[in-house]
Motif scaffolding. Structure first.
Motif, PDB file in Angstrom:
ATOM      1  N   THR A  46      26.674 -16.817  16.429  1.00  0.00           N
ATOM      2  CA  THR A  46      26.744 -17.703  15.272  1.00  0.00           C
ATOM      3  C   THR A  46      25.459 -18.521  15.171  1.00  0.00           C
ATOM      4  OG1 THR A  46      29.137 -17.821  15.467  1.00  0.00           O
ATOM      5  CG2 THR A  46      28.062 -19.567  14.198  1.00  0.00           C
ATOM      6  N   GLY A  47      24.940 -18.632  13.945  1.00  0.00           N
ATOM      7  CA  GLY A  47      23.730 -19.411  13.727  1.00  0.00           C
ATOM      8  C   GLY A  47      22.446 -18.621  13.909  1.00  0.00           C
ATOM      9  N   SER A  48      22.574 -17.292  14.017  1.00  0.00           N
ATOM     10  CA  SER A  48      21.375 -16.455  14.125  1.00  0.00           C
ATOM     11  C   SER A  48      21.480 -15.312  13.114  1.00  0.00           C
ATOM     12  CB  SER A  48      21.218 -15.896  15.532  1.00  0.00           C
ATOM     13  OG  SER A  48      22.253 -14.991  15.826  1.00  0.00           O
ATOM     14  N   LYS A  49      20.354 -14.677  12.866  1.00  0.00           N
ATOM     15  CA  LYS A  49      20.307 -13.518  11.983  1.00  0.00           C
ATOM     16  C   LYS A  49      19.525 -12.418  12.687  1.00  0.00           C
ATOM     17  CE  LYS A  49      20.269 -16.257   7.765  1.00  0.00           C
ATOM     18  NZ  LYS A  49      20.644 -15.824   6.422  1.00  0.00           N
ATOM     19  N   ARG A  50      20.022 -11.211  12.586  1.00  0.00           N
ATOM     20  CA  ARG A  50      19.304 -10.044  13.109  1.00  0.00           C
ATOM     21  C   ARG A  50      18.610  -9.379  11.926  1.00  0.00           C
ATOM     22  NH1 ARG A  50      20.210  -5.731  17.411  1.00  0.00           N
ATOM     23  NH2 ARG A  50      18.928  -4.023  16.605  1.00  0.00           N
ATOM     24  N   ILE A  51      17.341  -9.043  12.114  1.00  0.00           N
ATOM     25  CA  ILE A  51      16.569  -8.353  11.081  1.00  0.00           C
ATOM     26  C   ILE A  51      16.108  -7.027  11.661  1.00  0.00           C
ATOM     27  CG2 ILE A  51      14.577  -8.459   9.546  1.00  0.00           C
ATOM     28  CD1 ILE A  51      14.553 -11.543  10.192  1.00  0.00           C
ATOM     29  N   ASP A  52      16.529  -5.935  11.039  1.00  0.00           N
ATOM     30  CA  ASP A  52      16.082  -4.596  11.404  1.00  0.00           C
ATOM     31  C   ASP A  52      15.189  -4.096  10.283  1.00  0.00           C
ATOM     32  OD1 ASP A  52      17.566  -4.241  13.859  1.00  0.00           O
ATOM     33  OD2 ASP A  52      19.353  -4.096  12.604  1.00  0.00           O
ATOM     34  N   LEU A  53      13.916  -3.873  10.583  1.00  0.00           N
ATOM     35  CA  LEU A  53      12.916  -3.479   9.595  1.00  0.00           C
ATOM     36  C   LEU A  53      12.468  -2.048   9.855  1.00  0.00           C
ATOM     37  CD1 LEU A  53      10.713  -4.619   7.415  1.00  0.00           C
ATOM     38  CD2 LEU A  53       9.228  -4.549   9.398  1.00  0.00           C
ATOM     39  N   THR A  54      12.449  -1.233   8.810  1.00  0.00           N
ATOM     40  CA  THR A  54      11.938   0.124   8.904  1.00  0.00           C
ATOM     41  C   THR A  54      10.754   0.256   7.957  1.00  0.00           C
ATOM     42  OG1 THR A  54      14.144   0.987   9.379  1.00  0.00           O
ATOM     43  CG2 THR A  54      12.489   2.581   8.661  1.00  0.00           C
ATOM     44  N   GLY A  97       0.828  -1.198   0.000  1.00  0.00           N
ATOM     45  CA  GLY A  97       0.000   0.000   0.000  1.00  0.00           C
ATOM     46  C   GLY A  97       0.863   1.249   0.000  1.00  0.00           C
ATOM     47  N   ARG A  98       0.632   2.124   0.945  1.00  0.00           N
ATOM     48  CA  ARG A  98       1.399   3.377   1.011  1.00  0.00           C
ATOM     49  C   ARG A  98       2.692   3.251   1.801  1.00  0.00           C
ATOM     50  NH1 ARG A  98      -0.624   7.639   5.158  1.00  0.00           N
ATOM     51  NH2 ARG A  98      -1.127   6.364   6.971  1.00  0.00           N
ATOM     52  N   TYR A  99       2.990   2.062   2.284  1.00  0.00           N
ATOM     53  CA  TYR A  99       4.167   1.846   3.126  1.00  0.00           C
ATOM     54  C   TYR A  99       5.326   1.239   2.344  1.00  0.00           C
ATOM     55  CZ  TYR A  99       0.679   2.444   6.759  1.00  0.00           C
ATOM     56  OH  TYR A  99      -0.323   2.947   7.537  1.00  0.00           O
ATOM     57  N   THR A 100       6.509   1.757   2.577  1.00  0.00           N
ATOM     58  CA  THR A 100       7.739   1.154   2.063  1.00  0.00           C
ATOM     59  C   THR A 100       8.402   0.447   3.225  1.00  0.00           C
ATOM     60  OG1 THR A 100       8.024   2.891   0.411  1.00  0.00           O
ATOM     61  CG2 THR A 100       9.985   1.595   1.001  1.00  0.00           C
ATOM     62  N   ARG A 101       8.726  -0.831   3.019  1.00  0.00           N
ATOM     63  CA  ARG A 101       9.368  -1.614   4.078  1.00  0.00           C
ATOM     64  C   ARG A 101      10.785  -1.946   3.627  1.00  0.00           C
ATOM     65  NH1 ARG A 101       4.509  -5.921   4.784  1.00  0.00           N
ATOM     66  NH2 ARG A 101       5.125  -6.275   2.614  1.00  0.00           N
ATOM     67  N   THR A 102      11.734  -1.584   4.454  1.00  0.00           N
ATOM     68  CA  THR A 102      13.148  -1.836   4.190  1.00  0.00           C
ATOM     69  C   THR A 102      13.692  -2.641   5.356  1.00  0.00           C
ATOM     70  OG1 THR A 102      13.333   0.283   3.046  1.00  0.00           O
ATOM     71  CG2 THR A 102      15.395  -0.771   3.743  1.00  0.00           C
ATOM     72  N   TRP A 103      14.363  -3.768   5.045  1.00  0.00           N
ATOM     73  CA  TRP A 103      14.943  -4.544   6.130  1.00  0.00           C
ATOM     74  C   TRP A 103      16.384  -4.890   5.826  1.00  0.00           C
ATOM     75  CZ3 TRP A 103      11.321  -6.188   2.744  1.00  0.00           C
ATOM     76  CH2 TRP A 103      11.535  -7.356   2.023  1.00  0.00           C
ATOM     77  N   VAL A 104      17.173  -4.877   6.875  1.00  0.00           N
ATOM     78  CA  VAL A 104      18.594  -5.194   6.795  1.00  0.00           C
ATOM     79  C   VAL A 104      18.811  -6.478   7.590  1.00  0.00           C
ATOM     80  CG1 VAL A 104      20.937  -4.435   7.338  1.00  0.00           C
ATOM     81  CG2 VAL A 104      19.195  -2.758   6.611  1.00  0.00           C
TER      82      VAL A 104
END
Length: 75
Positions: free
Chosen positions: A47-55, A32-39
């Protein structure tokens, strides 16, 4: 905005640790009107994990707005 962000984080986690959208780096989409960006960062914080930062970003009558959320996935 929070619903759009939470929905994307749930989709990312449902795709599994090795999902294409969880490859290390920066990713974008729109809802919709939202832009989602994630790193995605591999092996953070351990080790063996992932960090997700979503804006989630959007424009309102008050100008540019954003909301940030973070989560982790493990193997």
């Amino acid at each position: 905005a929070s619903t759009a962000g939470e929905a994307r984080l749930e989709d990312l986690k449902a795709g599994g640790y090795n999902g294409a959208d969880l490859a290390a780096g920066t990713h974008h989409d729109t809802q919709g009107r939202y832009t989602r960006t994630w790193v995605v960062q591999d092996n953070v914080p351990v080790t063996g994990s992932k960090r997700i930062d979503l804006t989630v970003s959007w424009t309102s009558g008050h100008g540019a707005q954003s909301l940030r959320m973070s989560t982790f996935v493990t193997r």
